[in-house]
Design an enzyme around this catalytic site. Structure first.
Site, short mmCIF file in Angstrom:
data_model
loop_
_atom_site.label_atom_id
_atom_site.label_comp_id
_atom_site.label_asym_id
_atom_site.label_seq_id
_atom_site.Cartn_x
_atom_site.Cartn_y
_atom_site.Cartn_z
N PRO A 67 -28.07 -71.79 9.78
CA PRO A 67 -27.35 -70.53 9.57
C PRO A 67 -28.32 -69.40 9.22
O PRO A 67 -29.18 -69.58 8.36
CB PRO A 67 -26.43 -70.84 8.39
CG PRO A 67 -27.05 -72.04 7.71
CD PRO A 67 -27.74 -72.80 8.79
N MET A 68 -28.20 -68.25 9.91
CA MET A 68 -29.08 -67.11 9.61
C MET A 68 -28.33 -65.79 9.67
O MET A 68 -27.86 -65.38 10.73
CB MET A 68 -30.26 -67.10 10.59
CG MET A 68 -31.32 -68.11 10.20
SD MET A 68 -32.68 -68.15 11.36
CE MET A 68 -31.93 -68.98 12.73
N THR A 69 -28.27 -65.15 8.52
CA THR A 69 -27.65 -63.84 8.39
C THR A 69 -28.43 -62.81 9.19
O THR A 69 -29.64 -62.68 9.01
CB THR A 69 -27.60 -63.47 6.89
OG1 THR A 69 -26.66 -64.34 6.27
CG2 THR A 69 -27.19 -62.03 6.67
N GLN B 3 -20.29 -70.87 9.37
CA GLN B 3 -20.65 -71.04 7.96
C GLN B 3 -19.85 -70.05 7.11
O GLN B 3 -19.90 -68.84 7.33
CB GLN B 3 -22.15 -70.82 7.71
CG GLN B 3 -22.48 -71.25 6.27
CD GLN B 3 -23.89 -70.92 5.83
OE1 GLN B 3 -24.31 -69.77 5.89
NE2 GLN B 3 -24.61 -71.93 5.35
N HIS C 293 -20.70 -72.86 2.44
CA HIS C 293 -22.04 -72.53 1.93
C HIS C 293 -22.09 -72.78 0.42
O HIS C 293 -21.68 -71.95 -0.37
CB HIS C 293 -22.37 -71.07 2.25
CG HIS C 293 -23.83 -70.73 2.16
ND1 HIS C 293 -24.76 -71.56 1.57
CD2 HIS C 293 -24.53 -69.65 2.61
CE1 HIS C 293 -25.95 -70.99 1.65
NE2 HIS C 293 -25.83 -69.85 2.28
N GLY C 294 -22.60 -73.96 0.08
CA GLY C 294 -22.71 -74.31 -1.34
C GLY C 294 -24.13 -74.16 -1.86
O GLY C 294 -24.45 -74.68 -2.94
N ALA C 295 -24.99 -73.47 -1.10
CA ALA C 295 -26.44 -73.48 -1.38
C ALA C 295 -26.97 -72.08 -1.67
O ALA C 295 -26.23 -71.10 -1.77
CB ALA C 295 -27.16 -74.06 -0.16
N TYR D 264 -25.69 -68.57 -3.72
CA TYR D 264 -24.42 -67.85 -3.55
C TYR D 264 -23.34 -68.46 -4.45
O TYR D 264 -23.62 -69.36 -5.26
CB TYR D 264 -24.03 -67.83 -2.06
CG TYR D 264 -25.03 -67.04 -1.24
CD1 TYR D 264 -25.14 -65.66 -1.39
CD2 TYR D 264 -25.92 -67.68 -0.38
CE1 TYR D 264 -26.09 -64.93 -0.67
CE2 TYR D 264 -26.87 -66.95 0.34
CZ TYR D 264 -26.95 -65.57 0.19
OH TYR D 264 -27.89 -64.85 0.89
N ARG E 68 -23.18 -77.25 2.56
CA ARG E 68 -24.63 -77.04 2.46
C ARG E 68 -25.07 -77.02 1.00
O ARG E 68 -24.40 -76.38 0.17
CB ARG E 68 -25.03 -75.73 3.13
CG ARG E 68 -26.56 -75.57 3.22
CD ARG E 68 -26.97 -74.31 3.97
NE ARG E 68 -28.08 -74.60 4.86
CZ ARG E 68 -29.17 -73.84 4.98
NH1 ARG E 68 -29.29 -72.73 4.31
NH2 ARG E 68 -30.13 -74.18 5.80
C1 LIG Z 1 -33.15 -64.22 8.53
C2 LIG Z 1 -32.62 -65.41 7.81
C3 LIG Z 1 -31.30 -65.42 7.42
C4 LIG Z 1 -30.75 -66.52 6.75
N1 LIG Z 1 -29.42 -66.53 6.42
C5 LIG Z 1 -28.85 -67.66 5.96
C6 LIG Z 1 -27.44 -67.78 5.84
O1 LIG Z 1 -26.66 -66.87 6.18
N2 LIG Z 1 -26.93 -68.94 5.36
C7 LIG Z 1 -27.75 -69.99 4.99
O2 LIG Z 1 -27.24 -71.02 4.54
N3 LIG Z 1 -29.09 -69.90 5.11
C8 LIG Z 1 -29.65 -68.80 5.62
N4 LIG Z 1 -31.01 -68.74 5.84
C9 LIG Z 1 -31.84 -69.92 5.56
C10 LIG Z 1 -32.01 -70.76 6.81
O3 LIG Z 1 -30.79 -71.37 7.18
C11 LIG Z 1 -33.06 -71.85 6.58
O4 LIG Z 1 -32.67 -72.61 5.47
C12 LIG Z 1 -34.46 -71.29 6.33
O5 LIG Z 1 -34.83 -70.36 7.33
C13 LIG Z 1 -35.48 -72.43 6.31
O6 LIG Z 1 -35.49 -73.11 7.56
P1 LIG Z 1 -36.72 -72.90 8.59
O7 LIG Z 1 -37.93 -73.35 7.84
O8 LIG Z 1 -36.39 -73.74 9.77
O9 LIG Z 1 -36.77 -71.44 8.90
C14 LIG Z 1 -31.57 -67.63 6.47
C15 LIG Z 1 -32.92 -67.62 6.88
C16 LIG Z 1 -33.43 -66.55 7.56
C17 LIG Z 1 -34.87 -66.59 8.02
#
Ligand SMILES: Cc1cc2nc3c(=O)[nH]c(=O)nc-3n(C[C@H](O)[C@H](O)[C@H](O)COP(=O)(O)O)c2cc1C
Length: 366
Positions: free
Chosen positions: A25-27, A103, A178-180, A183, A231
Site C-alpha cells: 500500500p502506498m499513499t 487498504q 491498516h493496523g500499522a 495510524y 497490517r
Molecule cells: C510513498 C509511500 C507511501 C506509503 N503509503 C502507505 C500507506 O498508505 N499504507 C501503508 O500501510 N503503508 C504505506 N507505505 C509503506 C509501504 O507500504 C512499505 O511498507 C514501505 O515502502 C517499505 O516497503 P519497501 O521497502 O518495499 O518500499 C508507503 C510507502 C511509500 C514509499
C-alpha cells in the site's frame, strides 16, 4: 539464484492470486479534493497488474467523513461517490489479470489534512512524536489531538465496516485493515499513545481490542467469502525505531489474538523484512507465521528477487509485498522472470510531493 517460488499461485483465504508478488500500500495523494479516485490513478494501478503483480494493495483509503482522513487529496471510501470512482480502477486491474485489495485507513491523532472535521482525534490527548510529512502537503508539528469519546470510537469502527461494504460492492477482492505504521489502530496498540482508562486501554490485549472489534465489525458487514487482512508493524511513520516493549512475548500475543479473529491474512512490515524483529532471533514475518494461523504477507526492502524468494523458501511468508521496488518498476515481476535489470529507487519520484503528477514530470512523454 532461484526465484521460481515467487511465481507459484497462492491463496489468502477466499482470495486466489496468480503469484506471490504484491504491491504494498502506498499513499499517493492524487485523488480529487473531495476524495474521489481519478482516471490517472486507474492507469497507475493497472500498470502493476499488467506488469505481473498478482495482487495490488491500494494506498490507505479513508473510511469516514469524521476523523479518518489523514492527508489532503487522499482517496476515500466514505460515500457512494467515492465508491463509484474506484470502479474503473478495480475493473482495469481485473482486466489486466490482477487482484486488488482496498487498504482501509484511519489516521487518528496524526491526521494532517482533513477537510471534514477540524480537530485530530486519537486514543488520548498526547502530542504525536515527529513532524507532519511535507511530501503529503503537511508542515510543522502535528496538531495536539483530542481524546476520542466512546461514541467516536464506535463511529470509527462503523466507518471501517461501511467502507468495507462499499469496497465489496464495487468489486474489490478484499480489504486490508491498516493496523500499522502509527495510524489510529496502531495508536491504540502503543502504550505511550494510549492512556485510556476504558476497555480500549490498559494491557496489551486491551490495547488490541479496537483492532479486534474493527475486524469483527468488518467481517460481520462483508460476510465470509471476502478477504479481510490486517497490517501490523512496530515502526511508525512518526517513530521509525519503535519496538514492542515485551519483545517476542508481545509478538506472540499480538499475532495469536489477531489470528483468532476472522481474518484471512496478516501483513507485517519492517524496514528489512528478513532482519530479526528484536535484535536477534526471528523476523516479524516469521513470528506472525509461528504464532498466527493465517497466511503472512511480508514487506520491507524485498526488491532483491533472491532475497524475496528466500523469504518464501524459508516459509517466513506466503506472499511478499514491494513498495519502492514496485514504484521503480511497475513490471518488476516480468523483469525478474525475464532476467532484466532492476534499477535502484529514485527518491525524486516522491519529492517534493508524493503524487502521480510529480512522478509524471520524471517520465516525459508517458
Ligand atoms: C510513498 C509511500 C507511501 C506509503 N503509503 C502507505 C500507506 O498508505 N499504507 C501503508 O500501510 N503503508 C504505506 N507505505 C509503506 C509501504 O507500504 C512499505 O511498507 C514501505 O515502502 C517499505 O516497503 P519497501 O521497502 O518495499 O518500499 C508507503 C510507502 C511509500 C514509499
Amino acid at each position: 539464484m532461484t526465484v521460481s517460488s515467487l511465481f507459484s499461485p497462492a491463496a489468502l483465504g477466499p482470495l486466489q492470486i496468480a503469484n506471490r508478488m504484491a504491491v504494498a500500500p502506498m499513499t499517493r495523494v492524487s485523488a480529487l479534493a473531495d476524495g474521489r479516485a481519478t482516471p490517472r490513478m486507474a492507469e497507475y494501478y493497472a500498470e502493476f497488474a499488467a506488469g505481473g503483480f498478482g495482487l495490488v494493495i491500494t494506498e490507505g483509503i479513508y473510511t469516514d467523513r469524521a476523523f479518518a482522513q489523514g492527508y489532503l487529496h487522499q482517496p476515500g471510501l466514505a460515500d457512494e461517490a467515492h465508491r463509484d470512482a474506484w470502479r474503473p480502477i478495480v475493473d482495469r486491474v481485473h482486466a489486466a489479470g490482477g487482484k486488488i485489495v482496498a487498504q482501509l485507513m484511519h489516521a487518528g491523532a496524526i491526521s494532517q489534512g482533513n477537510p471534514h472535521r477540524v480537530p485530530a482525534k486519537g486514543p488520548s490527548a498526547i502530542q504525536p512524536a515527529g513532524a507532519q510529512m511535507s511530501f503529503y502537503r503537511g508542515e510543522g508539528p502535528y496538531r495536539m489531538p483530542e481524546e476520542m469519546s466512546a461514541e467516536e470510537v464506535a463511529e470509527a469502527i462503523d466507518g471501517f465496516a461501511s467502507a468495507a461494504v462499499r469496497a465489496r460492492e464495487v468489486g474489490f477482492d478484499g480489504v486490508e485493515i491498516h493496523g500499522a505504521n502509527g495510524y489510529l489502530l496502531d495508536q491504540f496498540l502503543t502504550e505511550h499513545t494510549n492512556q485510556r482508562s476504558d476497555g480500549y486501554g490498559g494491557d496489551l490485549r486491551a490495547r488490541l481490542r479496537l483492532g479486534v472489534d474493527t475486524i469483527q465489525a468488518v467481517r460481520r458487514a462483508v460476510g465470509v467469502d471476502f478477504a479481510v487482512g490486517y497490517r501490523v508493524s512496530q515502526g511508525k511513520v512518526n517513530d521509525f525505531a519503535h519496538k514492542w516493549r515485551g519483545g517476542e512475548a508481545d509478538a506472540a500475543t499480538v499475532f495469536r489474538t489477531l489470528s483468532a479473529t476472522p481474518i484471512d491474512y496478516l501483513h507485517t512490515t519492517e524496514f528489512e523484512a528478513w532482519q530479526p524483529a528484536f535484535g536477534e532471533g526471528p523476523s516479524l514475518a516469521l513470528l506472525a507465521q509461528r504464532h498466527g494461523s493465517v497466511p503472512v504477507i511480508a514487506n520491507g526492502s524485498l526488491h532483491d528477487a533472491g532475497r524475496a524468494a528466500d523469504m518464501l523458501d524459508r516459509e517466513e511468508a506466503t506472499v511478499i509485498a514491494l513498495g519502492r521496488g514496485a514504484l521503480t518498476h511497475a513490471d518488476w515481476p516480468r523483469r525478474v522472470r525475464d532476467g532484466l535489470p532492476v534499477e535502484a529507487f529514485n527518491r525524486a519520484l516522491l519529492s517534493p510531493i508524493a503524487d502521480l503528477a510529480n512522478a509524471d514530470r520524471l517520465r516525459p512523454g508517458r
